[in-house]
Design a protein around this motif. Structure first.
Motif, PDB file in Angstrom:
ATOM      1  N   GLN A  22      -4.815  -5.544  -3.406  1.00 33.32           N
ATOM      2  CA  GLN A  22      -5.444  -5.559  -2.082  1.00 33.32           C
ATOM      3  C   GLN A  22      -6.909  -5.148  -2.197  1.00 33.32           C
ATOM      4  O   GLN A  22      -7.792  -5.749  -1.579  1.00 33.32           O
ATOM      5  CB  GLN A  22      -4.695  -4.606  -1.137  1.00 33.32           C
ATOM      6  N   GLU A  23      -7.151  -4.111  -3.010  1.00 39.73           N
ATOM      7  CA  GLU A  23      -8.543  -3.660  -3.183  1.00 39.73           C
ATOM      8  C   GLU A  23      -9.386  -4.753  -3.822  1.00 39.73           C
ATOM      9  O   GLU A  23     -10.531  -4.978  -3.435  1.00 39.73           O
ATOM     10  CB  GLU A  23      -8.571  -2.396  -4.047  1.00 39.73           C
ATOM     11  N   ALA A  59       0.848  -1.196   0.000  1.00 40.93           N
ATOM     12  CA  ALA A  59       0.000   0.000   0.000  1.00 40.93           C
ATOM     13  C   ALA A  59       0.880   1.241   0.000  1.00 40.93           C
ATOM     14  O   ALA A  59       2.018   1.215   0.468  1.00 40.93           O
ATOM     15  CB  ALA A  59      -0.901  -0.008   1.225  1.00 40.93           C
ATOM     16  N   GLN A  97      -3.512   4.410   0.581  1.00 43.47           N
ATOM     17  CA  GLN A  97      -3.935   3.962  -0.753  1.00 43.47           C
ATOM     18  C   GLN A  97      -3.534   2.502  -0.954  1.00 43.47           C
ATOM     19  O   GLN A  97      -2.352   2.188  -1.079  1.00 43.47           O
ATOM     20  CB  GLN A  97      -3.251   4.849  -1.809  1.00 43.47           C
ATOM     21  N   LEU A  98      -4.520   1.621  -0.943  1.00 39.11           N
ATOM     22  CA  LEU A  98      -4.214   0.197  -1.078  1.00 39.11           C
ATOM     23  C   LEU A  98      -3.701  -0.123  -2.469  1.00 39.11           C
ATOM     24  O   LEU A  98      -4.043   0.556  -3.445  1.00 39.11           O
ATOM     25  CB  LEU A  98      -5.459  -0.645  -0.798  1.00 39.11           C
ATOM     26  N   HIS A  99      -2.901  -1.165  -2.560  1.00 40.55           N
ATOM     27  CA  HIS A  99      -2.493  -1.692  -3.868  1.00 40.55           C
ATOM     28  C   HIS A  99      -3.747  -2.228  -4.568  1.00 40.55           C
ATOM     29  O   HIS A  99      -4.654  -2.768  -3.901  1.00 40.55           O
ATOM     30  CB  HIS A  99      -1.479  -2.819  -3.635  1.00 40.55           C
TER      31      HIS A  99
END
Ligand code: FES
Ligand code: FES
Length: 260
Positions: free
Chosen positions: A167-168, A158, A162-164
């Motif tokens: 990950q989202e 991340a 802000q997640l990668h």
């Protein structure tokens, strides 16, 4: 006051039993503060077999994070090796036991506990991290071999809050149930995208002459390439959907397969 409290140390007979069960580790276990109270509790739970099993647990406890005063002196570390590497964007230098794995180093020394120890034998993939962008099993990687390399763990994917995208996508597709395997799954999936971008072939690639940069992966390809990551909860369809969505850049529907 009970006898066990009056005599906290093990008797000679109790030490002998210990020595029979774990001859090589007796001194280390004694030094860890294991006393008569612990011993009697273990014996009352289920006898020598349980004791032996619990002592194996005690061995794990002995692989505890170094206390600050121990960390400050490299003399406290057996077979110390100095290493310096970049981890999640920061350069870290430390002295580790030359036998210490990367997994234990990140978890116990750097307090990066996102990478999980599942089997500790290279069989489950829970400990997967990336070294120089390639996925590796950190339980089978000696920290000493990471000198000068770039290591990325789940904590490094991340960017702040802000997640990668992977990950989202895992969250969107609910690609986890208990979540224990998830950090390794996500690290593996991120590295897998890099492999597809380079056009690396896999075991199920039918025509390796047709691979090339920007490879688009089928569901079968993703399943094969993720086969080193075991999920005991069986969240595989959701994990595959999440990876396909990030790879294609288009929304992917989940397919729920029920046993017939
Ligand atoms: S903990 Fe490394 S593969 Fe299972
Ligand atoms: S989500 Fe539980 S093991 Fe994978």
């Amino acid at each position: 006051m009970s006898d066990e409290n009056q005599n906290p140390d093990l008797t000679d007979d109790e030490k002998r039993l210990f020595a029979d069960l774990m001859p090589e580790d007796l001194n280390e276990i004694m030094d860890s503060g294991f006393n008569r109270r612990h011993f009697l509790k273990l014996m009352s739970v289920g006898g020598a077999t349980v004791l032996a099993a619990n002592l194996l647990g005690a061995e794990q406890v002995l692989a505890r994070p170094l206390a600050p005063e121990e960390a400050a002196t490299t003399a406290a570390i057996e077979n110390g090796v100095k290493i310096s590497f970049n981890i999640n964007g920061a350069t870290r230098s430390l002295t580790v036991d030359s036998r210490m794995t990367l997994l234990d180093t990140v978890r116990e020394r750097l307090q990066l506990t996102g990478s999980k120890k599942g089997c500790d034998h290279g069989q489950c993939g829970a400990c997967t991290v990336m070294i120089n962008g390639q996925r590796v099993l950190s339980c089978l990687t000696l920290a000493a071999t990471c000198e000068g390399k770039t290591v990325t763990t789940i904590e490094g994917l991340a960017n702040g809050n802000q997640l990668h995208p992977m990950q989202e996508a895992f969250i969107k597709h609910d690609g986890f149930q208990c979540g224990y395997c998830t950090p390794g799954q996500i690290c593996s999936a991120v590295a897998l995208l890099g492999e597809a971008q380079k056009g690396d072939a896999s075991y199920v690639t039918s025509n390796i002459k047709q691979t090339g940069a920007g490879l688009s992966l089928s569901e079968d390809e993703i399943r094969e390439r993720m086969s080193g990551n075991i999920c005991r909860c069986g969240a595989y369809p959701n994990i595959v959907a999440a990876i396909m969505e990030v790879q294609s850049g288009k929304p992917v529907e989940q397919h729920f397969n029920f046993a017939g």
